[in-house]
Every structure is written in C-alpha cells, then in structure tokens.
Design a protein around this motif. Sequence first.
Motif: not given
Length: 490
Positions: A390-391, A393-401
Amino acid sequence: MRSGEQRAASVERTLGSRQLATLLPDPAAARPAYRHLAEAISTLILDGRIALHARLPAERALAAALNTSRTTITAVYDLLHERGYAHSRQGAGTWTALPEGRAPSGIARLVAPRDAAIDLARAAPELAGQTLTDALTQITPEIAEHALTPGYHPYGLPELRAAIADRFTRRGLPTVPGQILVTSGAQHAFTLALGLLCGPGDRVMTENPSYPNALDALRRARLRTVGVPVTDAGWDIEIIESTLRQSVPQLAYLIPDFHNPTGALMPESERARVLHAAARSGTWLVIDETLAELALDGPSPRPFAAHASPGSTGQIITVGSMSKTHWAGLRIGWLRAPARLVTELAGQRIAGDMGGSVLDQLLALALLARAGELLPQRLERLRRQRAALTAALAEHLPQWKLRQPPGGLSLWADLGEPIGSALAERAMEHGVRIESGACFATEPGLFEQRLRIPYTTPPDTLREAVQRLAAALADGVSPALGGRRTHWIA
C-alpha cells in the motif's frame, strides 16, 4: 480406437449465433474487424467461456447476429483455422480446438515459466523450508506404519477428518468427523459438489467478481451463472435475496470471508439473511472459507454455517483448504456437509481418484497441530507485506484507488480507466506478471478498470513490482476494447 477429440466431438455441442454474439465485441470497434473478432473468440476458448469441441455458428447466421458481412465472418473462421483454434469436419461445420502448445487459461494461471519476472498473478504463500523439514521428520514413523496398510481412504485419513472437525467446533460450529470429506484442495471439493448436485443448464448464483477457477468449473459443467455484485462496499443483500427468490438457482457459490478478489468481509447480520433466503428457495449453498483464517485486522470470522438456525444446515456445504494458510503444493482441502451427503460425495470421488495421498494427509495433520504457532507468524508477515504494498502504491501510483482489506491476500485496485488487460500485457515487458480484473468477471467486458495485486511476496519484491508497474503505465496503454483480455502465459 477414436481419439479424445473425436470422442469429445461425438457429444453434440452447438454454439448459437446469438449466444456467441453476446460474448463478442462490436465488429466496428477496431480494424480490421475480422482480426479483432478472431482474437476475441480465441480468448473465449482459452478462458473456457466457449467449450472445446463445440460447433461454431454458420457463417451467415453469425454475420446476421453481429450485423456484419459474411465475408468478415469467413475471414474470422479462416484465421481461427490458421491459428489452430478451429477445425472443420466435412459436412458438419466448424468446431473449436486448442492450438498445439497453448494451454487453457486455468492452467496458464498456475504454471508460470521460470524466469526473472515477478509473479503477482497467483495469490499463494510459500511454506518455510525448515517448517516442511520438521514436519516431514515428525511424520516419518507414522509413514512406516501406514505403509503396512492398503492406504485407501476415500473419506480421508480418519485422524485428519477428526482434526478438521475439531477445528470447526473450536471456531463455533459443532462438527463430527462423519461430516468431513478430505479432498485434493478446495477446488476439488467444489467440483465434487457441482457434479453431484447440478446438471447442465442449471442456474448457479455466484458473486461478480469471483474466483476464476470456480467460474471455469461452472462453465465447463455447462451451468448458467447468475451474478450478484460485490463492490468496495461489500454485498447488496437485497439483490442476493431477490436473485434467490426470482431465479431459484440450484446452487450458490459464495466467498464471504476476505472475498477473492475484493477482500470484503460479509457482516454477520447479512450472513443470517443469506441463509434464510437460500433456505426459502431450496438453494444449496457452497461457502468457500479458504481465506477465513487470514484475518489481519481482527479476529477470524465464525463459520458461515454457524449463523444458521438450529436444524437448518442441511443444504450448506463449507469448503476449505491449506493452500492459503500453509502451502498450495500440499493439495489438501476438505468439505463439511451433512453426513449422508459426505457419503454420496465420497462415492462420486471414487470414480476420480479413490482417495488422497496418505503422505500428504499426515503432513497436513502435523501442520494443523502447529497452527497455533505457525498461523500468527504468517499473519504478521502478511501485515508487513500489505503495508509495504500500500505504501509503494501511494508513492508511485497515487492516482489508483484502493481500499485496504481486513484480511486475505490481495488488494483490488481501481485504475480509474479500463486498461487492466493492456497494462497486464505491458507489465510483462517490464518483468511483472499480473491479472487484469477481467479475469474475475462472470461475463466479458467487466472489471477492466481493476487489477488484483497480491501481497504474498517479500516487501522489497513488492516495492520493485510497483515501480515496474508504474514504468509500464508510463509507457502508455490504451483502454480495452470489448472487454478483451490478454493471456500472457502460454
């Protein structure tokens, strides 16, 4: 002696033109249309949504159903022939086939080539080598004792049946060994239930999305699926109640515990409502509890059948396995059902394998005895891996929900646009295998905006995988057309 293909073809399977047209994209959606349609049919054959050795519609009828020219359909069939997805029988039309060197997607999902790619296609944990070695050492004397017996146990090893029954009892559902059948995994348990309780054409209610291998089993049994949605908010129980009342399915397959792929957990109050509605419609419930013990943010849920009123559990089958809590290579699963049904299922099982491996069952018994020690370690490892994923994804793909699931093995990411299959294909070029959400759909064209991302690998591997996915996305991918899904494993 006739070949397997000839024997299979002797059973008439004809695909209607309208039936096939509903599975295919609009011919005008891409050019050239014939290639677009041929690729879609090829994918449907690999998926199992079109059966092997089934007769395809006549060219003129399919052209009319798709509102396209017969010339286009002739080119489609020619390309299918060329690629090995179809063959013709003199005077009998065109029949589906499996090309040399290709495997159905159910096999492809499980058998990945050995290379440098990071595998996020399978949500399956590994078993520590020392744990396996210790368990094998422990059961060595027992193996020697069992070697003096015939070794056939169609119901399962008595000691293992007792241990599994005790497990249910401790979780809040009193169970005796006679209610347990040991199987070769939960999938084996599910297909046994389908074979006994359902016939071709019967309706089966499933969640949408759902476990791909279960959906494959339903398609290959020629059953009609009736999908009920599972969203980030969970289940719409009113839709489930309405579906059970109006469709009256013969069987319903549900994954209420950390649902695969969404990770949702069905509330206890909703379980009671589902049980009541199924009892009223006379529908058999098959409850998949394979993930039930993988609670990461609270206690494990009680067995689904424990919510039934006393005396009303006669049409509930609970399936589970050690694949997600221990190791998929063990191939030990089980089902819990009324004792009479267990006897009938064991009789059906005899025609297939006569009973499981004694060695594997002894190993499973030893590992279950250490569950109090081993499971907490696994859960803590999964929490660390989930946090790392999750960390990243938040850093590299923040547009994904995404919504962090309370348990299970994977995240269900919303990409914001229907690029799942295209991204999965592009990700292979960056060394990551992953499944588009379309793989989990009950029908084509759904969940292309989703990816299932397991957190079953070490944190550093997950961080690297996310960086590669971000790089694949940066390369540019186009939205899917007609819900097409790319198969990246031969």
